[in-house]
Enzyme design. Structure first.
Site, short mmCIF file in Angstrom:
data_model
loop_
_atom_site.label_atom_id
_atom_site.label_comp_id
_atom_site.label_asym_id
_atom_site.label_seq_id
_atom_site.Cartn_x
_atom_site.Cartn_y
_atom_site.Cartn_z
N GLU A 6 0.93 -0.96 0.12
CA GLU A 6 0.10 -0.14 0.01
C GLU A 6 1.08 1.29 0.16
OE1 GLU A 6 -3.28 0.54 3.21
OE2 GLU A 6 -1.95 2.06 3.57
N THR A 61 -4.19 4.86 -0.86
CA THR A 61 -4.80 5.22 0.14
C THR A 61 -5.42 6.67 -0.10
OG1 THR A 61 -3.03 6.54 1.40
CG2 THR A 61 -3.50 4.05 2.20
N TYR A 101 -7.38 27.04 8.93
CA TYR A 101 -7.70 28.35 9.16
C TYR A 101 -6.93 29.63 8.66
CZ TYR A 101 -10.18 25.54 12.55
OH TYR A 101 -11.16 24.63 13.20
N HIS A 122 -8.48 3.62 -2.42
CA HIS A 122 -9.34 3.39 -1.25
C HIS A 122 -10.48 4.45 -1.64
CE1 HIS A 122 -6.07 1.23 1.22
NE2 HIS A 122 -6.42 0.65 0.22
N ARG A 140 -14.94 2.92 5.63
CA ARG A 140 -15.69 4.31 6.09
C ARG A 140 -14.78 5.48 6.52
NH1 ARG A 140 -17.33 4.68 12.66
NH2 ARG A 140 -15.01 5.12 12.29
N ALA A 178 -19.16 1.48 6.21
CA ALA A 178 -18.55 0.63 4.82
C ALA A 178 -19.64 -0.25 4.30
CB ALA A 178 -17.28 0.19 5.48
N HIS A 206 -12.17 -3.34 15.73
CA HIS A 206 -11.98 -2.05 15.51
C HIS A 206 -12.15 -1.13 16.77
CE1 HIS A 206 -13.75 1.82 14.10
NE2 HIS A 206 -12.81 1.82 13.15
N LYS A 217 -20.63 -6.85 5.90
CA LYS A 217 -19.96 -6.20 4.61
C LYS A 217 -19.78 -7.42 3.63
CE LYS A 217 -16.48 -4.08 7.12
NZ LYS A 217 -15.38 -3.39 7.28
N GLN A 251 -6.12 -4.64 9.43
CA GLN A 251 -5.42 -4.01 10.14
C GLN A 251 -3.97 -4.56 10.45
OE1 GLN A 251 -4.30 -1.11 10.71
NE2 GLN A 251 -6.39 -0.20 11.50
P1 FAD Z 1 -16.83 -0.02 8.94
O1 FAD Z 1 -16.76 -1.32 8.56
O2 FAD Z 1 -18.18 0.87 8.71
O3 FAD Z 1 -16.90 -0.02 10.79
C1 FAD Z 1 -16.65 1.16 11.46
C2 FAD Z 1 -16.99 0.62 12.90
O4 FAD Z 1 -18.59 0.85 12.95
C3 FAD Z 1 -16.64 -0.61 13.75
O5 FAD Z 1 -16.68 -0.50 15.08
C4 FAD Z 1 -17.91 -1.45 13.21
O6 FAD Z 1 -17.81 -2.55 14.06
C5 FAD Z 1 -19.12 -0.68 13.35
N1 FAD Z 1 -20.29 -0.95 12.74
C6 FAD Z 1 -20.23 -1.06 11.31
N2 FAD Z 1 -21.59 -1.32 11.04
C7 FAD Z 1 -22.43 -1.00 11.98
C8 FAD Z 1 -23.75 -0.88 12.16
N3 FAD Z 1 -24.50 -1.26 10.95
N4 FAD Z 1 -24.00 -0.34 13.23
C9 FAD Z 1 -23.39 0.03 14.32
N5 FAD Z 1 -22.02 -0.15 14.11
C10 FAD Z 1 -21.55 -0.56 12.94
N6 FAD Z 1 -8.64 5.42 6.59
C11 FAD Z 1 -8.52 6.32 5.68
O7 FAD Z 1 -8.96 7.32 6.08
N7 FAD Z 1 -8.09 6.01 4.40
C12 FAD Z 1 -7.60 5.00 3.73
O8 FAD Z 1 -7.07 4.75 2.76
C13 FAD Z 1 -7.65 3.74 4.85
N8 FAD Z 1 -7.22 2.41 4.40
C14 FAD Z 1 -7.33 1.51 5.37
C15 FAD Z 1 -6.98 0.18 4.77
C16 FAD Z 1 -7.06 -1.00 5.60
C17 FAD Z 1 -6.67 -2.31 4.98
C18 FAD Z 1 -7.57 -0.83 7.10
C19 FAD Z 1 -7.70 -1.99 7.76
C20 FAD Z 1 -8.00 0.46 7.48
C21 FAD Z 1 -7.84 1.55 6.45
N9 FAD Z 1 -8.41 2.72 6.88
C22 FAD Z 1 -8.21 3.99 6.01
C23 FAD Z 1 -8.91 3.18 8.26
C24 FAD Z 1 -10.32 2.84 8.27
O9 FAD Z 1 -11.20 3.96 7.65
C25 FAD Z 1 -10.81 3.11 9.90
O10 FAD Z 1 -10.17 2.04 10.41
C26 FAD Z 1 -12.15 3.35 10.27
O11 FAD Z 1 -12.51 3.60 11.45
C27 FAD Z 1 -13.28 1.97 9.97
O12 FAD Z 1 -13.34 1.75 8.78
P2 FAD Z 1 -14.18 0.44 8.35
O13 FAD Z 1 -14.23 0.51 6.74
O14 FAD Z 1 -13.66 -0.79 8.83
O15 FAD Z 1 -15.69 0.79 8.65
#
Ligand code: FAD
Length: 317
Positions: free
Chosen positions: A19, A50, A58, A94, A124, A144, A183, A199, A210
């Site tokens: 990445e 990414t 500001y 991403h 997300r 997500a 997470h 998902k 992660q």
């Molecule tokens: P989600 O899958 O939406 O989950 C987020 C949280 O919400 C989790 O705690 C989950 O358990 C919870 N959740 C999910 N669905 C629900 C629901 N229906 N109701 C209640 N809770 C729910 N970040 C960036 O900004 N840019 C990047 O390029 C980037 N690349 C990444 C690449 C990888 C491989 C990884 C592992 C992470 C990356 N991240 C990146 C970080 C990521 O955006 C964060 O970890 C973010 O906080 C969670 O993203 P997610 O897609 O896992 O979210």
């Protein structure tokens, strides 16, 4: 080509991928190429790029501070296209919920389709630096899973406001994030796995984890995922430690544990060059065990610098 097809084609052989992060605005793409060039000898079938969330700046205007939104590292899709065509390698942009409306995401996906990009990572995104918790953007997705649904719909010709019966709809392969140590916002690993299953049920084709430093946590995560009928490839993400500060930053930002023996070795280091060596050696041993376990891909977080990833890959591929 889809990531899942690359994995199938490899027929059990572990692939190498990595990445990168886009350069800071105003910089040249050449430095990125200089870091990618040495890694191409290990034949990565794909490279992830990414996307960074927007930030506030500001600006002073008539004695008052005016808050504006800026993006320090824009250009993810452009970089994906540039790398894809320069190296003839698949690239994975991403795509984030945070900072984008659904319409903006639709246009981004249309661009990706025109550019021949076959894979996207649906994420997300984190909260902005001034926020305590993630907040969906106006007209944007909250989780997500909703983004996966949007990509899946687009693959069927279902746009946000129209259904288009085109001969050449997109057919994106969709990656999502998984967390062997859960997470940070999730109340438990089991709950987080249920979210991961949502998902995958929504259409995600593979998972990238992660970073983690204890392989046992990855193995247990995969086992628990399989028990929940999550049957897509789960690609381990590996980050070599590079600076002493990582001992504080990584656990704080990602809520992950570092093994005692790694901490001890890093604490003994006098310079960050020494830390880099420790990080490389640890990642080699970690990767060897994962390789022996037959993981589909070893995916490295390069943070734009390739010397350490090159040193690791040289021992393995
Ligand atoms: P989600 O899958 O939406 O989950 C987020 C949280 O919400 C989790 O705690 C989950 O358990 C919870 N959740 C999910 N669905 C629900 C629901 N229906 N109701 C209640 N809770 C729910 N970040 C960036 O900004 N840019 C990047 O390029 C980037 N690349 C990444 C690449 C990888 C491989 C990884 C592992 C992470 C990356 N991240 C990146 C970080 C990521 O955006 C964060 O970890 C973010 O906080 C969670 O993203 P997610 O897609 O896992 O979210």
């Amino acid at each position: 080509m889809k990531i899942t097809e690359h994995i199938k084609k490899a027929n059990g052989k572990t692939l190498f991928s990595f990445e990168i992060i886009p350069p800071k605005k105003g910089n040249n793409i050449q430095e990125l190429y200089n870091n990618i060039d040495p890694l191409m000898e290990f034949n990565p079938p794909f490279i992830d790029v990414t996307t960074s969330r927007e930030e506030y700046v500001y600006l002073e205007k008539e004695g008052l501070l005016d808050r504006k939104i800026t993006r320090m590292r824009p250009g993810t899709v452009g970089i994906c296209a540039a790398i894809k065509h320069k190296y003839d390698v698949d690239t994975v942009p991403h795509v984030l919920c945070g900072g984008f409306s659904k319409e903006e995401t639709e246009y981004l996906l249309v661009d990706c389709h025109y550019l021949g990009i076959d894979n996207v990572m649906a994420l997300r995104g984190d909260a902005m630096s001034h926020q305590k918790y993630f907040e969906a953007s106006k007209d944007g997705h909250k989780y997500a899973t909703q983004l996966v649904n949007q990509v899946k719909n687009l693959n069927k010709g279902k746009y946000l406001h129209d259904v288009i019966e085109a001969a050449d709809t997109s057919d994106f392969c969709i990656g999502v994030a998984g967390y062997p140590e859960k997470h940070l916002e999730s109340p438990s690993l089991q709950t987080d796995l249920k979210r991961l299953k949502e998902k995958v049920d929504a259409g995600a084709d593979y998972v990238v984890t992660q970073m983690f430093f204890d392989n046992q946590k990855y193995f247990e995560f995969v086992k628990a995922a399989r028990e929940m009928n999550i049957n897509v490839p789960i690609i381990p993400g590996i980050k070599p430690l590079a600076v002493k500060r990582h001992l504080q930053i990584l656990p704080q930002v990602f809520r992950i544990d570092l093994p005692e023996h790694l901490i001890r070795e890093v604490e003994k280091c006098e310079t960050n060059l020494d830390v880099r060596k420790v990080g490389v050696e640890f990642a080699i041993q970690q990767s060897k065990e994962l390789l022996a376990a037959g993981v589909p891909v070893l995916h490295y977080y390069s943070m734009g610098k390739s010397d350490n990833i090159h040193a690791i890959a040289s021992e393995l591929f």
